[in-house]
Design a protein around this motif. Structure first.
Motif, mmCIF file in Angstrom:
data_model
loop_
_atom_site.group_PDB
_atom_site.id
_atom_site.type_symbol
_atom_site.label_atom_id
_atom_site.label_comp_id
_atom_site.label_asym_id
_atom_site.label_seq_id
_atom_site.Cartn_x
_atom_site.Cartn_y
_atom_site.Cartn_z
ATOM 1 N N GLN A 66 0.901 -1.289 -0.273
ATOM 2 C CA GLN A 66 -0.284 0.157 -0.071
ATOM 3 C C GLN A 66 0.742 1.410 -0.172
ATOM 4 O O GLN A 66 1.580 1.472 0.384
ATOM 5 N N GLY A 67 0.631 2.106 -0.927
ATOM 6 C CA GLY A 67 1.049 3.194 -0.803
ATOM 7 C C GLY A 67 2.904 3.293 -2.148
ATOM 8 O O GLY A 67 3.015 3.984 -2.305
ATOM 9 N N ILE B 67 4.049 2.954 -5.991
ATOM 10 C CA ILE B 67 3.575 2.204 -7.481
ATOM 11 C C ILE B 67 4.771 1.608 -7.642
ATOM 12 O O ILE B 67 6.158 2.592 -7.884
ATOM 13 N N LYS C 107 0.372 7.241 -14.869
ATOM 14 C CA LYS C 107 -1.454 6.996 -14.164
ATOM 15 C C LYS C 107 -1.718 6.889 -12.885
ATOM 16 O O LYS C 107 -2.705 7.804 -13.112
ATOM 17 N N HIS C 108 -1.508 6.884 -12.231
ATOM 18 C CA HIS C 108 -1.756 6.886 -10.848
ATOM 19 C C HIS C 108 -2.207 8.698 -9.973
ATOM 20 O O HIS C 108 -2.883 8.368 -10.064
ATOM 21 N N LEU C 109 -1.053 9.324 -10.585
ATOM 22 C CA LEU C 109 -1.287 10.690 -10.623
ATOM 23 C C LEU C 109 -2.077 11.351 -10.805
ATOM 24 O O LEU C 109 -3.041 12.624 -10.547
ATOM 25 N N GLU D 296 -4.844 9.962 -12.699
ATOM 26 C CA GLU D 296 -6.152 9.782 -11.818
ATOM 27 C C GLU D 296 -6.914 9.293 -10.360
ATOM 28 O O GLU D 296 -7.398 10.494 -10.332
ATOM 29 N N LYS D 297 -6.129 10.986 -9.155
ATOM 30 C CA LYS D 297 -5.832 11.324 -8.247
ATOM 31 C C LYS D 297 -6.256 11.939 -8.835
ATOM 32 O O LYS D 297 -6.612 13.279 -7.960
ATOM 33 N N LEU D 298 -5.071 13.342 -9.341
ATOM 34 C CA LEU D 298 -6.299 14.575 -10.003
ATOM 35 C C LEU D 298 -7.062 14.578 -10.351
ATOM 36 O O LEU D 298 -8.258 15.984 -10.334
ATOM 37 N N CYS D 299 -7.540 13.707 -11.275
ATOM 38 C CA CYS D 299 -8.802 14.013 -11.948
ATOM 39 C C CYS D 299 -9.887 13.635 -10.819
ATOM 40 O O CYS D 299 -10.857 14.350 -10.945
ATOM 41 N N LYS D 300 -9.952 12.971 -10.202
ATOM 42 C CA LYS D 300 -11.164 12.990 -8.910
ATOM 43 C C LYS D 300 -11.429 14.439 -8.173
ATOM 44 O O LYS D 300 -12.206 13.946 -7.199
#
Length: 208
Positions: A15-16, A18, A200-202, A204-208
């Motif tokens: 967890q945490g 990437i 991709k992770h960043l 997705e986080k920003l889009c939320k």
């Protein structure tokens, strides 16, 4: 801060974190190996590589997970306040000490103490940390009794402690005691296969 009880882990990731590159798989296996131990652990790596993230993973997957994880950035504390910050003080120990205060070692009792930016410590404070590791006890500033502390120490630095030892800026005996487990975190440039996953992770986080 109290971290939740550990969950079963696998070397695919934590967890945490990437990344599934070979370099990160090595880190995951090392965390799995070191986490159950009581041994002091030293984490080295460049700034931004996630040394505190690794320290939290070690705590979260250890038998101490239900107790406190206490983190301290040594470079952010003035040297004249460092002894009180680490070991606490008694009322009246110095001007302005209007009450007793527990230090970080007492706050982390039964859990994990993460000491970041370790080379910024004075040689005098290094000697007191070494004594605490050996005796498993501390004495508050201005106090006259030893207080037992069961703490696992995880230390970290972006500097080469071996070079600091050679220059006389860091105690060789403390370096040895802190490095029973040694984890080196690779920079992102050495695990290029993880860059797209991280991007991709960043996103997705920003889009939320």
């Amino acid at each position: 801060q109290v971290i939740a009880a550990p969950k079963p882990v696998a070397t695919k990731g934590f967890q945490g974190f990437i990344g599934k590159s070979k370099a990160m798989q090595v880190i995951y296996r090392m965390v799995e190996s070191a986490a159950p131990s009581k041994a002091t652990t030293f984490i080295t790596g460049e700034s931004g590589t996630g040394k505190e993230l690794v320290a939290r993973a070690l705590h979260r997957h250890s038998p101490r997970a239900n107790n406190a994880f206490v983190a301290l950035n040594m470079a952010a504390i003035p040297q004249e306040l460092m002894e009180s910050e680490l070991f606490g003080h008694e009322k009246g120990a110095f001007t302005g000490a209007n009450s007793r205060r527990e230090g970080r070692f007492e706050q982390a009792r039964g859990g994990t103490l993460f000491l970041d930016e370790l080379p910024s410590l004075s040689l005098g404070i290094q000697a007191k940390i070494l004594k605490t590791i050996e005796d498993r006890s501390i004495r508050r500033l201005g106090g006259n009794r030893e207080i037992e502390v069961d703490v696992r120490i995880i230390a970290a630095s972006n500097q080469d402690l071996g070079q600091a030892v050679k220059k006389g800026k860091f105690r060789d005996d403390l370096h040895h005691r802190l490095s029973l487990f040694l984890l080196t975190i690779p920079p992102l440039r050495d695990r290029g296969g993880d860059i797209l996953k991280l991007a991709k992770h960043l996103l997705e986080k920003l889009c939320k």
